[in-house]
Enzyme design. Structure first.
Site, short mmCIF file in Angstrom:
data_model
loop_
_atom_site.label_atom_id
_atom_site.label_comp_id
_atom_site.label_asym_id
_atom_site.label_seq_id
_atom_site.Cartn_x
_atom_site.Cartn_y
_atom_site.Cartn_z
N SER A 66 0.82 -1.23 0.03
CA SER A 66 0.04 0.10 0.02
C SER A 66 0.85 1.27 -0.15
O SER A 66 2.03 1.27 0.44
CB SER A 66 -1.00 -0.08 1.23
OG SER A 66 -1.61 1.28 1.43
N TYR A 101 -1.33 -0.37 10.65
CA TYR A 101 -1.53 -0.99 9.48
C TYR A 101 -0.38 -0.99 8.33
O TYR A 101 0.14 -1.88 7.86
CB TYR A 101 -2.84 -0.36 8.78
CG TYR A 101 -3.32 -0.66 7.06
CD1 TYR A 101 -2.90 0.28 6.36
CD2 TYR A 101 -3.33 -2.06 6.99
CE1 TYR A 101 -3.13 0.01 4.75
CE2 TYR A 101 -3.46 -2.24 5.36
CZ TYR A 101 -3.20 -1.31 4.45
OH TYR A 101 -3.36 -1.68 3.19
N LYS A 106 2.58 -3.54 6.76
CA LYS A 106 3.01 -3.80 5.25
C LYS A 106 4.29 -3.77 5.14
O LYS A 106 5.01 -4.23 4.49
CB LYS A 106 2.11 -2.70 4.40
CG LYS A 106 0.83 -2.97 4.27
CD LYS A 106 0.32 -4.28 3.40
CE LYS A 106 -1.18 -4.15 3.29
NZ LYS A 106 -1.54 -5.59 2.70
C1 WQD Z 1 -9.17 10.15 0.55
C2 WQD Z 1 -9.48 11.60 0.57
C3 WQD Z 1 -9.83 12.49 2.91
C4 WQD Z 1 -13.50 10.31 3.46
C5 WQD Z 1 -6.52 5.20 2.63
C6 WQD Z 1 -5.78 4.36 3.55
C7 WQD Z 1 -4.75 3.75 2.71
C8 WQD Z 1 -5.42 3.03 1.31
C9 WQD Z 1 -6.66 3.87 0.77
C10 WQD Z 1 -5.39 0.81 2.19
C11 WQD Z 1 -8.76 12.07 1.96
C12 WQD Z 1 -10.97 12.66 1.97
C13 WQD Z 1 -12.23 10.90 2.97
C14 WQD Z 1 -14.70 11.21 3.91
C15 WQD Z 1 -13.16 12.91 3.05
N1 WQD Z 1 -6.05 1.93 2.16
N2 WQD Z 1 -12.29 12.13 2.59
N3 WQD Z 1 -14.45 12.31 3.68
O1 WQD Z 1 -6.90 8.23 3.45
O2 WQD Z 1 -6.14 8.52 0.92
O3 WQD Z 1 -6.19 6.11 2.09
O4 WQD Z 1 -7.40 4.32 1.88
O5 WQD Z 1 -4.16 0.45 1.71
O6 WQD Z 1 -3.67 2.94 3.22
O7 WQD Z 1 -4.96 5.50 4.17
O8 WQD Z 1 -8.14 7.41 1.52
O9 WQD Z 1 -10.69 7.46 0.89
O10 WQD Z 1 -10.00 7.84 3.23
O11 WQD Z 1 -9.79 9.54 1.89
O12 WQD Z 1 -13.08 14.11 2.78
O13 WQD Z 1 -15.81 10.70 4.37
O14 WQD Z 1 -10.90 11.97 0.87
O15 WQD Z 1 -9.58 13.22 3.68
O16 WQD Z 1 -8.27 13.58 1.32
P1 WQD Z 1 -6.85 7.82 2.05
P2 WQD Z 1 -9.82 7.83 1.82
#
Ligand code: WQD
Length: 340
Positions: A128, A156, A160
């Protein structure tokens, strides 16, 4: 069909695993699925059998149960493994680190020990982008290359990194033998065009796009956008959203690369970023989703989420060049397929 290579897919009923199984069959492989159904259901197996048009061997087994996992190796001739099975909720991992370390690392250890015992030497590992942590802290590392220093900021991500290290050490212990591809995913989104498989996490989703899907379906009242005060084109954070079907094709490309190494009697252990190579802001994804959905979904701008960073975009030149892989779909395609 005889003569097909058999791939053991752990976590094969999961979001990325199930899409990869479809691609594997489309590329002439046979699969055996091993999954504890912690975050999916056996209905997924039936859907996959519909999609691939034939029965698929499925073992409902937890990789931490080495005896149970050994039965899979004993009963089948396995040519390679794609290892998806893992606990993967960043926030949850910070609350129950022991469970994450135990499940994710023990699963990998059991799998690798059985691969050694049964002489299965080809493994594609689902890592990841979270292994990089806040890459914006490293000068000149956005878009993020595979050479970016690692700095996981949650248990997490640390599991990895530890498993990646385990693969490297195993490779170094016998440079000719093992063929390992470590695939670092950015933000997988979208669904198979058939609508039969897609992201359907149990419970409240953590990720942006499935969360918007639940707002659209009325399960959740509104989307909260975590911060619009970032120094970006519209103030919201940038991520690299990659279509899950492109991601699945990336796994087949990596497997083919390892099989070629096997034919050349060469060992390898190498990382590849799998992303779109393009950054999108939260608002841009939100607008693409509303366009695909056909109407605006309610949202509210709230404060930043702990641990979030301004930009995580992948540099994908290495995968494009070495794996002969190039993402074909974009955020709009992903939102359309998801809504379908
Ligand atoms: C994306 C963007 C949030 C939800 C995570 C894990 C990573 C991988 C992918 C496993 C960010 C914004 C999100 C919401 C929002 N998983 N957001 N409101 O954090 O980039 O990555 O998922 O491997 O390990 O860390 O993904 O989809 O949570 O967020 O504004 O309700 O959307 O702030 O900028 P992230 P995400």
């Amino acid at each position: 069909m005889s003569g097909r290579k058999t791939v053991l897919v752990t976590g094969g009923t999961g979001y990325i695993g199930s899409h990869t199984v479809v691609e594997l069959y489309e590329n002439g492989y046979d699969c055996i699925l091993v999954d504890n159904l912690h975050n999916s259901s056996s209905q997924l197996v039936a859907n996959l059998e519909t999609l691939v048009g034939e029965p698929i061997k499925f073992y409902q087994t937890d990789l931490c149960d080495k005896k149970g996992l050994e039965q899979v190796f004993r009963e089948n001739r396995i040519d390679s493994v794609i290892h998806f099975a893992s606990l993967k909720a960043v926030g949850e991992s910070a609350k129950v680190p022991l469970r994450y370390y135990r499940k994710n690392i023990l699963a990998a250890l059991n799998l690798l020990e059985l691969m050694e015992q049964y002489e299965v030497k080809i493994l594609v590992f689902a890592s990841s982008a979270t292994v990089y942590g806040d890459a914006t802290k490293q000068p000149g590392m956005i878009p993020i290359p595979e050479t970016c220093p690692l700095g996981p900021t949650n248990p997490y991500g640390s599991t990895k990194v530890i498993i990646e290290k385990l693969l490297h050490d195993l490779h170094i212990s016998d440079e000719k033998l093992w063929k390992f591809a470590i695939l670092r995913y950015f933000n997988p989104i979208g669904a198979h065009p058939s609508g039969l498989i897609g992201e359907d996490p149990s419970g409240v989703p953590n990720n942006l796009v499935p969360y918007m899907a639940q707002v659209a379906s009325g399960k959740i009242e509104k989307l909260r956008i975590f911060g619009n005060d970032y120094d970006t084109r519209d103030g919201t954070a940038i991520r690299d959203y990659v279509h899950v079907v492109d991601l699945a094709k990336g796994h087949v490309a990596a497997l083919r690369y390892l099989e070629k190494k096997d034919d050349e009697n060469e060992g390898i252990c190498r990382e590849w970023n799998l992303g779109s190579g393009t950054g999108s802001t939260v608002l841009e994804v939100y607008n693409a989703f509303c366009k695909a959905y056909g109407k605006e979904i309610p949202y509210e701008i709230v404060g930043r989420r702990d641990g979030d960073v301004i930009n995580l975009t992948a540099k994908i030149d290495r995968a494009v060049k070495e794996l002969n892989w190039k993402p074909q779909l974009d955020v709009a395609d992903a939102c359309e397929s998801l809504c379908r």
